[in-house]
Structure formats: C-alpha cells, structure tokens
Scaffold this motif. Structure first.
Motif, mmCIF file in Angstrom:
data_model
loop_
_atom_site.group_PDB
_atom_site.id
_atom_site.type_symbol
_atom_site.label_atom_id
_atom_site.label_comp_id
_atom_site.label_asym_id
_atom_site.label_seq_id
_atom_site.Cartn_x
_atom_site.Cartn_y
_atom_site.Cartn_z
ATOM 1 N N TYR A 1 0.938 -15.500 -4.167
ATOM 2 C CA TYR A 1 0.661 -14.388 -3.268
ATOM 3 C C TYR A 1 -0.763 -14.439 -2.718
ATOM 4 N N GLU B 1 3.803 -12.894 3.801
ATOM 5 C CA GLU B 1 4.565 -12.206 4.832
ATOM 6 C C GLU B 1 5.713 -13.063 5.342
ATOM 7 N N ARG C 1 8.436 -12.927 2.809
ATOM 8 C CA ARG C 1 9.083 -11.616 2.808
ATOM 9 C C ARG C 1 10.078 -11.506 3.952
ATOM 10 N N TYR D 1 13.530 -1.978 -5.672
ATOM 11 C CA TYR D 1 12.906 -2.820 -4.660
ATOM 12 C C TYR D 1 13.219 -2.326 -3.256
ATOM 13 N N ARG E 1 10.368 0.068 -2.798
ATOM 14 C CA ARG E 1 9.128 -0.648 -2.509
ATOM 15 C C ARG E 1 9.127 -1.170 -1.078
ATOM 16 N N THR E 2 10.273 -1.673 -0.620
ATOM 17 C CA THR E 2 10.339 -2.210 0.738
ATOM 18 C C THR E 2 10.118 -1.113 1.771
ATOM 19 N N GLN F 1 6.411 -0.341 1.734
ATOM 20 C CA GLN F 1 5.590 -1.380 2.344
ATOM 21 C C GLN F 1 5.728 -1.374 3.869
ATOM 22 N N GLN G 1 3.757 1.570 5.164
ATOM 23 C CA GLN G 1 2.313 1.340 5.111
ATOM 24 C C GLN G 1 1.860 0.380 6.205
ATOM 25 N N ARG G 2 2.658 -0.652 6.486
ATOM 26 C CA ARG G 2 2.302 -1.573 7.564
ATOM 27 C C ARG G 2 2.381 -0.873 8.925
ATOM 28 N N PHE H 1 6.124 3.555 -7.512
ATOM 29 C CA PHE H 1 6.359 3.562 -6.068
ATOM 30 C C PHE H 1 6.578 4.988 -5.563
ATOM 31 N N GLN I 1 3.286 6.615 -5.149
ATOM 32 C CA GLN I 1 2.571 6.103 -3.981
ATOM 33 C C GLN I 1 3.120 6.717 -2.694
ATOM 34 N N ASP J 1 11.304 -4.620 11.553
ATOM 35 C CA ASP J 1 11.454 -4.310 10.122
ATOM 36 C C ASP J 1 12.437 -3.162 9.951
#
Length: 825
Positions: free
Chosen positions: A586, A593, A596, A620, A623-624, A627, A630-631, A672, A675, A765
C-alpha cells in the motif's frame, strides 16, 4: 498397583512453600494439600515424581523429590520429563520447558485468569484438569473449544487418616458446628446473620472456627474484611477460635460437630473441607450453587436462593434445626455424604490411577495420529535408534511418548512480484519446511527470481521438491489460495504474499512447534501506507487445515479469511505477540488506487452476489462507501449529494445488519461506523435513519465502593462520595438533565441546496446498495439470520506490537541482473 510404564512427572507448584511432609499433619491450603497428596499417590504407583516449589534446596520425602523451581527450566534441559504438570499458576510455561507432554491443573475460578497471560501455557497444554463440572463450565464460557482438551477430576481425601480419626475416641456434640473456609467466603455473613439466629434457637450452641496457614491479604479492602471477621469472632457469643490447626487435629474436632456450616456466595470450584467432612460423616450445610452441588451429596442440606436473602436465611436455619432435632434426617444426610465420598472415587490413590490412564491414553492417541511428526522429531534430535525402531514398527514407551514435530508448509500467491519475492522468501525461511509459490500468470521475472533461490517448477508428478512453483488459475482470492493450499501437505499452512515480510519468524516457529491447543494463529499485519503511516489488522496467518471440528479454508472472493465454514470462525484462535507481517503493497497511492478500481471493486461485487450472507462482505461494503464518500468530499472540497448518500448507506449497513453480527465480525465495522458518524457530525449533516446530527461526547467518570484509587488529575470531573447506588443514580440523572440543552435533537440539514450531485473525478465510483440488503433509501431488504457465538479471549486483538524494523525491509531487489535470463514471452 504399579504402573506398567512408569512416567517421569514434574509438578510445578507456585504459592505457599511445600515441605513434602504429610499434609494431614500440616495446616496447608487445598491446592498445596492436593499437590503433595497427588505426588505421593503417583510415586506409590511407581512413577518418578518431582515437585518444584518455592524452596532453595532439594529434599526427598515419601518417594518424591522436592526441588527449587528457580532452576527448573535449566534442570529439564538436561533431564526432560514425560509429563510436566503446571499447578494453579502457569507463568513458568513462558520459559522453554522440555517435556514430552504438558498439562495444566487449575484450582481457581476462570475469573482469576484474565487476558492473554496464559496464552503460551494454553498453547502448549495437551490437557487441562478441572476440579468439577462447574469449574470446567466457567472456562468453557471464556475459552472456545476447550472441551476436547479438558479433564474433570476431583480433590481427594486421605481415607487412612480419616479412618484413624473415626477409630479414635470422640463424642458427638449436637450443638457444636464448624466453619473452616477463608473469611472472605462467607464468615462475616455467618457471624452477623446466621449464627446469632442459631444461638437464639439453641442458646448453648458453639461454633468452631479454624483455617489453614496462609499470609494475610495484601489488598487494603480484603485486609479490612479480615479485621472485621476477627472482631466479630472475638465478640460474638458462642464462637470458639481454634486458629490454625493441622488437618488431623481439625478433623478430631470436626468429627464431633453436628454440621459444617458454609453459607457462601463464593463460586467454589470444589471445596476440599466439604469432602473431608462427608468422609467423616459430618453433614455440610451450604449454598445450592457452584461446584457445591457436585461436592455436597445431600440435596436437602443445600440451601437454594441467593445467599444473604431472607428466604436463604430461613431455609438455612430450618436445615440446621432438622439436623439437631430430627435423628432420621441426620442419619440420611450422613449416609448420603459417605456414599458419595468413598475410597474408590475420592482417595488420592484412585485419582492418581485415573490420571495415569488418562495420560497414557493421550500419549497413545497422539502417537497414532502423528507418527510422521514423531519421526521428524527423532531425526531432528539425532535419535537414530528411536527413529530406526519407529520405522521398523518396534516402538517402545519412550518413542510413543515423543512429541511430534509439525511440518509447516508456506504458500505464496504471486503475480509480477520480481521486486519483492526474494525478501519475502528470506523472511519465512525460519518458519517453513517447504515453500510453495503459486504463480497466477506473472509476465515479469518473478519465476526467474524464484529459480535463482532454488525453486523448481512442479507439475504434480513424482516427489514434490521442498521449494516449488506451481501454476494457479486465478478467479478470486479464496479460490486461488485454496487451490494453492491443496499442493501443501504440512500439519500447518503459513501464508504470505510476496509484498510482505515476516518479522521474528524464528519466534513464530517456536510457537508452532510447542502448540497443541490452537488451530489458527493470528499475527499482526502492519500495512505501510504512503507518507510513512501505519495501519494494522490481525488475520489468521498460520493454521492447521484439519481440526476436530472440520477443515479450515479461505472464504471470500476478496478480503478472504480463514473459517471452518462461511461465517464460522475456527474454534481455537490465538493472537501472537511480538510477531509482525509487514505489508508494503500500500506504499504507492497510485498503485493502491489502481488495485482498488481494477481488481478489488469487481471482486467485492462478485463476493456480494455469490455470498450475500457473508459477514465480512458487509463490513467491506461499509468501508467502500466511506472511502468513496471521503474521496468525493476531498475532490469537490465540500459534501456532494453522492458523498452524503454513501455516508448514509455505509452507516445503514451497520445499523440494519452488522451491529447484530457476532463480536469479531463487528470489530472493524464498528470503527468504520464511528468514522462515518464523525464525517456527518463534522459537516452538521443528519443521518437518514435518525433524522438527527450525530452527537460527539467526551466522557470522564470513575467510581468505586470505598475510595477511588485514581489520582484526581486523571479524572476530568469532581470527586464525590455517595451513600447508596440510588443516590449515585439520582446524581447521574441530574448530570444528564444539565446536558439536555447541548444534546437537544438537531435536525440539521440533509445537504445545502446547492450541493453538487457528485465530483467529476470519482463519477464512476458506484456501488449498488442492494448488494448489502438495502434499498436506495437505506431500508433493509428481507431478514438475515445472525448466529451469536462466544469468542475466546485469545481472539481479541492486543495492543500494537512495538518492533524496531530494519531499513532493508523497505528495499526492493534490483532485477536488472536477471534481465538477460528473462524468458521469451
């Protein structure tokens, strides 16, 4: 009767000093009495017995060697034993003890053993001895999968000494009773509540108090309790303090008593004095709970209900009254006790015989299952004669007791790992007996690197080389890892990827070689991220494919884990300290990326479609969503509608599904979920499931009966004493009332009206919420069944291990030298 094949036995007993003298003539505690009595009984059966304790010199008494435990580990290197039995305290097994079999002999309730302090001891033990079914059940609730490794035994009685007391001169005293347990186990309640009521009914009644020789408690609370009991004993009418008496002397007083009184809420795991009383024909009046239901035979002298209640006191007094006034009831209670505590069931000799048979049976079964491992051990240790006998089928007792040496197969799944492979392989060499590389289609110099390290291509014909490369078709990670594992024939499989490095591999091998109990060994996986940051998780890195409960394998198209079946963790897991797998894959954000988008995202979708009930898939998915959100926020500089939607969907997976999963499947998901809540709270956004902005709270509170030991500076609140729990509760409610204004519901806003739909950068995404059992509005689609299973202490993750990692772990190979040898494509 002497043993056919005598054992060399070492019993390690920390605690009070043990002299080896006859326990009946001493005032020893129960565990010390059991150690000396069992050592003598085993010696009478012809075994060579050593007892290691807190002493400075060696002494031989009644056929037993008593030796200092300070030098025990060193002594065993020169003179290994057949059986090492660790009694009560098991820290010594953190040292390299040389023994052909290890057993644990527990004397305390499971609550006395907390955390991972016993991890190494439990790992090495072929069996654990418990003093009652109740004793074992407490450990079964704490340690999953212990049943096949558990043996229920009992404390014993010296019937020769008991019969001598019964043959002596004594007179029954119908109004005399006795108490002989530690003060904290119910003496204060007996003296304050029970005994005054007995004296009111029988004014001439007498209570004898006795105990064994033990140091006064070190803690202030227990010391104050002892002082209270001393005061009550001195000032309560009818109480006679016998003090510390040798066992034989106490029995001579006990045999005259009408009953042994033991009103207690202490979770007894045996109670040796209750066994002795029944052997003497003295009824025991006690609580109908804990192991006392097994130790005390007469159901009618066991008191139901919580100790200390009004009904308990009334029932206790009624039973005492019947024993004094009803001769038939007294005779029945005495007969029940004597039928239960007999020489053929509770003598130390009978217990020693049962232990001997159990140990020999475990030796025999281990040998039959692991003959190849025994041969490996003999060859490694240079025992040619033993190896020759084993190969010829002429095993003697020594060979049959040899512990097997496990074979470890290391598997590495690779694709285009020319820069990392050498470092990976060198790190696992201390662990592996064979290393198998599964190539899923490398087009670089990966195979050349492997061949330069002594690997050979293997197509399945002939004897497989110790280092070999096999071709693996890749469909998903669980399928590929399981296909590679089928090429391994080790007792353990250790897996690692080429961009990972094992730190402290030699320590891991020592755990594997000693391990008997655990099926899966979890190791900290430390991910080296961009800008030098670290993130950790704890996968099962080394495991036994075949377990008593079935075969272990990988499950999940991506983020695969070792399970005994979908959503079924291995029964026996341990998280090992001081060992790390360092993952450098990583380190490059662009590579992360790319993986992913190109690999991970499609496999996650595939996993959800093929395995819609798989617990980790939900985690997961959370988490996805987080993520992606956040992006989105980072790219747009603000919360987009897509980011808001995905934050909500991530939390709704938690709210509707994951929070109902068993603990270990919740662990990462909980992080998660917090967060997600933090992101929502930071931007003042309302959750769809509540319609409110999340609350951020800062807690600081402490309380204790008596005084709080924490320094005031460490508690950001004022200290205050309260008389009762109800008063404390009212104060807390007042504190909560003061927070009403701050915690008043805020509807917040779903999004500013001008929020963009999504950022241009991450427009592709997309993750369908239906994959996680949710509608687009976040409502659950249909029910999912969740199975709650208790998780062992060992499965909990420890604090991150601190290790100094050498710089060379972050270097990659220069493969230019191999370029000339590159195969044509």
């Amino acid at each position: 009767m002497a043993a056919v094949h005598p054992l060399e036995i070492v019993i390690n007993a920390l605690g009070l000093p043990i002299t080896g003298e006859d326990p009946v003539g001493l005032a020893l505690g129960g565990s010390e009495t059991a150690v000396v009595s069992m050592a003598r009984a085993l010696a009478r059966r012809g075994h060579q017995v050593r007892v290691a304790g807190a002493r400075t010199a060696t002494e031989w008494t009644a056929g037993v060697d008593y030796v200092p435990n300070a030098t025990l580990a060193e002594d065993l290197r020169d003179r290994p034993c057949d059986l090492f039995l660790s009694c009560r305290h098991h820290d010594i097994l953190n040292q390299p003890i040389t023994a052909r079999m290890v057993g644990l002999w527990y004397h305390d309730h499971a609550d006395a053993y907390r955390g991972n302090d016993l991890l190494r001891a439990r790992s090495r033990a072929s069996f654990s001895l418990f003093l009652s079914r109740f004793h074992l059940e407490g450990f079964e609730r704490r340690i999953r999968g212990i049943a096949p490794y558990a043996e229920v035994t009992s404390n014993g009685v010296d019937f020769e000494a008991v019969n001598a007391v019964l043959a002596g001169t004594y007179s029954e005293r119908p109004f005399t009773f006795a108490y002989a347990s530690r003060p904290e186990r119910g003496l204060d309640y007996l003296l304050r509540e029970v005994w005054p009521a007995i004296r009111e009914r029988y004014p001439h009644a007498e209570l004898l108090l006795s105990s064994y020789d033990a140091p006064r408690p070190a803690t202030s609370e227990l010391s104050r309790h002892y002082a209270l009991c001393d005061h009550l004993a001195r000032h309560t009418p009818g109480v006679v303090v016998l003090g510390v008496l040798p066992r034989r002397e106490f029995w001579r007083r006990l045999v005259e008593c009408r009953a042994l009184l033991y009103p207690t809420s202490f979770p007894e795991v045996s109670c040796m004095v209750a066994l002795e009383a029944q052997a003497l024909g003295v009824p025991v009046v006690t609580t109908d709970a804990f192991a006392l239901t097994e130790t005390v035979a007469c159901r009618e002298t066991r008191v139901a209900g919580p100790c200390g209640s009004r009904d308990y006191l009334r029932s206790f007094l009624d039973i005492v009254g019947r024993l004094v006034d009803d001769p038939a009831f007294l005779a029945s209670a005495r007969a029940a006790g004597r039928r239960h505590v007999r020489p053929d069931t509770h003598s130390w000799d009978a217990i020693a015989a049962s232990w001997e048979a159990m140990v020999e049976d475990r030796f025999a079964r281990r040998f039959e299952r692991h003959k190849a491992g025994v041969l490996r051990r003999l060859v490694r240790d240079g025992d040619r004669e033993g190896a020759r006998h084993l190969a010829a089928g002429e095993e003697d007792a020594r060979v049959r007791r040899t512990p097997p040496l496990p074979k470890v197969s290391a598997t590495i799944l690779v694709k285009n790992e020319e820069s990392h492979l050498r470092r990976c392989i060198e790190s696992i060499e201390p662990v592996a007996d064979e290393i198998i590389i599964g190539d899923t289609g490398s087009t670089d110099l990966t195979a050349d690197v492997a061949l330069s390290l002594g690997f050979e291509r293997y197509g399945g014909h002939g004897e497989p080389p110790r280092r070999r490369i096999v071709d693996i078709d890749f469909e998903d990670f669980a399928q590929a890892r399981n296909a590679l594992a089928r090429h391994a024939d080790g007792d353990y499989i250790f897996w690692q990827d080429a961009d990972e490095v094992l730190v402290n591999g030699g320590l891991l091998r020592s755990w594997i070689d000693d391990n008997v109990f655990f099926d899966a060994l979890k190791i900290e996986q430390r991910h080296v991220m961009a800008f030098g940051s670290l993130a950790s998780d704890f996968p099962s890195r080394c495991f036994r494919p075949d377990t008593p409960e079935g075969r272990l394998a990988w499950y999940g198209c991506i983020h695969e884990i070792i399970e005994a079946g979908e959503n079924t963790l291995p029964e026996r897991m341990a998280t090992l300290p001081d060992i790390v797998v360092l993952h450098t894959g990583y380190f490059d954000p662009q590579l992360v990326e790319s993986k992913r988008q190109v690999r991970n995202h499609p496999l996650l979708v595939k996993d959800r479609r093929l395995h819609p009930a798989r617990y980790p898939g939900f985690t997961y998915g959370m988490r996805t969503y987080l993520q992606i959100a956040q992006r989105e926020i980072a790219a747009a500089g603000r919360v987009t509608q897509k980011a808001y939607l995905y934050l909500n969907l991530g939390y709704e997976i938690w709210h509707h599904h994951v929070r109902h999963f068993p603990f270990p499947y919740q662990q990462h998901a909980f992080e998660f979920s917090r967060q997600i809540l933090e992101e929502m709270a930071r931007h003042g956004l309302a959750l769809r499931v509540t319609g409110q902005v999340p609350i951020e709270a800062d807690f600081g509170f402490a309380g204790n009966r008596g005084l709080i030991d924490i320094p005031p500076a460490d508690i950001p609140r004022a200290r205050m004493c309260y008389a009762t729990v109800d008063e404390l509760r009212q104060a807390l409610l007042r504190r909560c009332d003061e927070l009403d204004v701050a915690l008043a519901p805020r509807l917040g806003t779903e999004l500013p009206p001008d929020a963009p739909v999504e950022s241009d950068q991450w427009a592709d995404d997309v993750l369908d919420p239906a994959l996680f059992g949710l509608t687009a509005d976040g409502d659950p689609i249909g029910p999912i069944t969740y199975v709650e299973r208790e998780i062992p202490n060992e499965a909990w993750q420890p604090a991150t291990t601190r290790l100094e990692l050498p710089d060379e772990l972050f270097q990659v190979d220069d493969v230019a030298a191999l370029a000339g040898n590159r195969r044509s494509e």
